[in-house]
Write an enzyme that holds these catalytic residues in place. Structure first.
Site, PDB file in Angstrom:
ATOM      1  N   HIS A  64       0.807  -1.113  -0.078  1.00  0.00           N
ATOM      2  CA  HIS A  64       0.144   0.120   0.034  1.00  0.00           C
ATOM      3  C   HIS A  64       0.983   1.175  -0.044  1.00  0.00           C
ATOM      4  CE1 HIS A  64      -4.399   0.017   1.388  1.00  0.00           C
ATOM      5  NE2 HIS A  64      -4.441   0.174   0.312  1.00  0.00           N
ATOM      6  N   GLY A 108       0.207  -5.186   1.728  1.00  0.00           N
ATOM      7  CA  GLY A 108      -0.828  -5.338   0.898  1.00  0.00           C
ATOM      8  C   GLY A 108      -0.738  -5.802  -0.399  1.00  0.00           C
ATOM      9  N   TYR A 138      -5.087  -4.490   9.737  1.00  0.00           N
ATOM     10  CA  TYR A 138      -5.497  -5.300   8.677  1.00  0.00           C
ATOM     11  C   TYR A 138      -6.894  -5.549   8.742  1.00  0.00           C
ATOM     12  CZ  TYR A 138      -3.850  -7.043   4.182  1.00  0.00           C
ATOM     13  OH  TYR A 138      -3.592  -7.031   3.057  1.00  0.00           O
TER      14      TYR A 138
HETATM   15  O1  YXS Z   1      12.055   8.485  -0.858  1.00  0.00           O
HETATM   16  P1  YXS Z   1      11.444   8.751  -2.494  1.00  0.00           P
HETATM   17  O2  YXS Z   1      10.512   9.756  -2.699  1.00  0.00           O
HETATM   18  O3  YXS Z   1      12.603   8.244  -3.287  1.00  0.00           O
HETATM   19  O4  YXS Z   1      10.385   7.286  -2.344  1.00  0.00           O
HETATM   20  C1  YXS Z   1      11.240   6.061  -1.642  1.00  0.00           C
HETATM   21  C2  YXS Z   1      10.258   5.400  -0.966  1.00  0.00           C
HETATM   22  O5  YXS Z   1       9.725   6.076   0.221  1.00  0.00           O
HETATM   23  C3  YXS Z   1       8.871   4.768  -1.773  1.00  0.00           C
HETATM   24  N1  YXS Z   1       8.250   3.865  -1.219  1.00  0.00           N
HETATM   25  C4  YXS Z   1       7.103   3.906  -0.874  1.00  0.00           C
HETATM   26  N2  YXS Z   1       6.086   5.057  -0.920  1.00  0.00           N
HETATM   27  C5  YXS Z   1       4.858   4.776  -0.411  1.00  0.00           C
HETATM   28  N3  YXS Z   1       4.571   3.447   0.069  1.00  0.00           N
HETATM   29  C6  YXS Z   1       5.284   2.664   0.289  1.00  0.00           C
HETATM   30  N4  YXS Z   1       4.729   1.312   0.573  1.00  0.00           N
HETATM   31  C7  YXS Z   1       6.755   2.563  -0.370  1.00  0.00           C
HETATM   32  N5  YXS Z   1       7.991   1.799  -0.305  1.00  0.00           N
HETATM   33  C8  YXS Z   1       8.727   2.633  -1.022  1.00  0.00           C
HETATM   34  O6  YXS Z   1       9.891   4.505  -3.042  1.00  0.00           O
HETATM   35  C9  YXS Z   1      11.092   5.179  -3.126  1.00  0.00           C
HETATM   36  C10 YXS Z   1      12.175   4.077  -3.172  1.00  0.00           C
HETATM   37  O7  YXS Z   1      12.083   3.363  -1.862  1.00  0.00           O
HETATM   38  P2  YXS Z   1      13.461   2.925  -1.320  1.00  0.00           P
HETATM   39  O8  YXS Z   1      14.721   4.089  -1.371  1.00  0.00           O
HETATM   40  O9  YXS Z   1      13.204   2.667   0.100  1.00  0.00           O
HETATM   41  O10 YXS Z   1      13.973   1.667  -2.167  1.00  0.00           O
HETATM   42  P3  YXS Z   1      14.720   0.559  -1.649  1.00  0.00           P
HETATM   43  O11 YXS Z   1      15.207  -0.258  -2.974  1.00  0.00           O
HETATM   44  O12 YXS Z   1      15.974   0.979  -0.882  1.00  0.00           O
HETATM   45  O13 YXS Z   1      14.016  -0.277  -0.810  1.00  0.00           O
HETATM   46  C11 YXS Z   1      12.657  -0.921  -1.189  1.00  0.00           C
HETATM   47  C12 YXS Z   1      11.724  -1.531  -0.214  1.00  0.00           C
HETATM   48  C13 YXS Z   1      10.225  -1.940  -0.609  1.00  0.00           C
HETATM   49  C14 YXS Z   1      12.557  -2.401   0.786  1.00  0.00           C
HETATM   50  C15 YXS Z   1      11.430  -0.283   0.781  1.00  0.00           C
HETATM   51  O14 YXS Z   1      11.095   0.975  -0.161  1.00  0.00           O
HETATM   52  C16 YXS Z   1      10.278  -0.357   1.962  1.00  0.00           C
HETATM   53  O15 YXS Z   1      10.837  -1.099   2.721  1.00  0.00           O
HETATM   54  N6  YXS Z   1       9.216   0.135   1.449  1.00  0.00           N
HETATM   55  C17 YXS Z   1       7.962  -0.359   2.577  1.00  0.00           C
HETATM   56  C18 YXS Z   1       7.554  -1.663   2.520  1.00  0.00           C
HETATM   57  C19 YXS Z   1       6.459  -1.842   3.470  1.00  0.00           C
HETATM   58  O16 YXS Z   1       6.383  -1.754   4.755  1.00  0.00           O
HETATM   59  N7  YXS Z   1       5.040  -1.920   3.044  1.00  0.00           N
HETATM   60  C20 YXS Z   1       4.183  -1.797   3.671  1.00  0.00           C
HETATM   61  C21 YXS Z   1       3.136  -0.675   3.308  1.00  0.00           C
HETATM   62  S1  YXS Z   1       1.591  -0.508   4.413  1.00  0.00           S
HETATM   63  C22 YXS Z   1       0.678  -2.039   3.704  1.00  0.00           C
HETATM   64  O17 YXS Z   1       1.023  -2.567   2.747  1.00  0.00           O
HETATM   65  C23 YXS Z   1      -0.490  -2.316   4.334  1.00  0.00           C
HETATM   66  C24 YXS Z   1      -1.424  -1.112   5.044  1.00  0.00           C
HETATM   67  S2  YXS Z   1      -0.412  -3.478   5.661  1.00  0.00           S
HETATM   68  O18 YXS Z   1       1.025  -2.890   6.237  1.00  0.00           O
HETATM   69  O19 YXS Z   1      -1.240  -3.404   6.469  1.00  0.00           O
HETATM   70  O20 YXS Z   1      -0.393  -4.573   4.871  1.00  0.00           O
END
Ligand code: YXS
Length: 259
Positions: A64, A108, A138
């Site tokens: 998400h 998500g 969730y």
């Molecule tokens: O800083 P900029 O502007 O370059 O943006 C960065 C990140 O902020 C963005 N980005 C996201 N923006 C919004 N929502 C996200 N989920 C998200 N994930 C990443 O993308 C740009 C590059 O990210 P960066 O620098 O971290 O890339 P990386 O290659 O070093 O690392 C990739 C990841 C995926 C390991 C890392 O971005 C990360 O840990 N992302 C968050 C993963 C996560 O926790 N997702 C859960 C989202 S909440 C959700 O899905 C539900 C509500 S729930 O949690 O209930 O299931």
């Protein structure tokens, strides 16, 4: 289309997530594009749909879009949330949907991938169920999706640790149908898609709908449903619900208090 690309040939549709600079974070517009493409491919009588990221992606989807999370006190995954709508559209599409998975899958996006009928991944694929890391409760249909795919103890470990599991483990517990080397996964996936496309689409759509309806045959009393909603409200009214996304956007570790 700003966040996806859709192709259609030999009765096989392919939806590619192209929002790479935000790691295919599932924002509202991207999800609306996916839903529109699924309906368009259904109208074009697609017999199989493949959902994928760009070839060679390190992240299939970061889940998400945290910057779009509703404000505190609002249900983060309500019935009309674009992610829930995309998930229901995949579930109800007559044609089988195959998730072609390269890279890591988060939050998500795990539910989106797990809702697909068949999952084919490369050896570097991982899956992380992250609500507990973000402070999100969730939702019942999502929890049921995960429970229907793997054993309770596996799903509890994934929810409680919020840590990625490997492709091998996901395959061992039955989440992923096949693990295929990156240089073979496209041919492998489209060969399976062509096999499915040769079979009766009517028979397949009825079998898919039977499995969906029978798989959801979990009678929930109104009291049980209300209790679940009450528990979820406690979380999304909490300070932790504000802290999780704030910490992510400020690029720091969250400090949860359980309040
Ligand atoms: O800083 P900029 O502007 O370059 O943006 C960065 C990140 O902020 C963005 N980005 C996201 N923006 C919004 N929502 C996200 N989920 C998200 N994930 C990443 O993308 C740009 C590059 O990210 P960066 O620098 O971290 O890339 P990386 O290659 O070093 O690392 C990739 C990841 C995926 C390991 C890392 O971005 C990360 O840990 N992302 C968050 C993963 C996560 O926790 N997702 C859960 C989202 S909440 C959700 O899905 C539900 C509500 S729930 O949690 O209930 O299931």
């Amino acid at each position: 289309m700003a966040y996806t690309r859709t192709e259609f040939s030999d009765q096989i549709g392919t939806i590619t997530l192209t929002h790479s600079q935000k790691r295919n974070a599932l924002n509202r517009e991207l999800l609306k594009e996916v839903v529109a493409s699924l309906h368009d491919l259904e109208n074009r009588k697609a017999r199989v749909v493949i959902i994928r990221a760009e070839k060679g992606s390190k992240v299939w989807s970061a889940g998400h879009d945290i910057s779009e999370r509703p404000m505190p006190g609002r249900d983060p995954l309500g019935y009309d949330d674009p992610l829930e709508l995309a998930i229901r559209t995949i579930e109800r599409l007559g044609a089988p949907v195959i998730a072609l998975l390269e890279g890591t899958v988060w939050g998500g996006a795990c539910e989106l991938a797990f809702t697909c009928d068949i999952l084919i991944g490369t050896p570097d694929v991982t899956f992380a169920i992250t609500p507990a890391k973000i402070g999100v409760p969730y939702n019942p249909t999502g929890v049921l999706h995960f429970m229907s795919l793997a054993g309770m103890s596996v799903i509890k470990e994934m929810f409680f640790t919020a840590q990625p599991i490997s492709a091998e483990r996901a395959s061992d517990v039955g989440i992923v149908n096949h693990i295929v080397p990156a240089d073979q996964i496209e041919e492998y996936t489209y060969t399976m898609a062509r096999q499915i496309a040769q079979n009766s689409p009517l028979s397949i759509s009825v079998i898919k709908e039977q499995i969906r309806m029978l798989g959801k045959a979990h009678p929930l009393s109104p009291e049980t449903f209300e209790r679940i909603q009450g528990l979820r409200r406690k979380v999304y009214d909490s300070a932790d619900y504000r802290e999780g996304p704030a910490a992510f956007l400020e690029k720091r570790r969250p400090r949860f208090t359980g309040e």
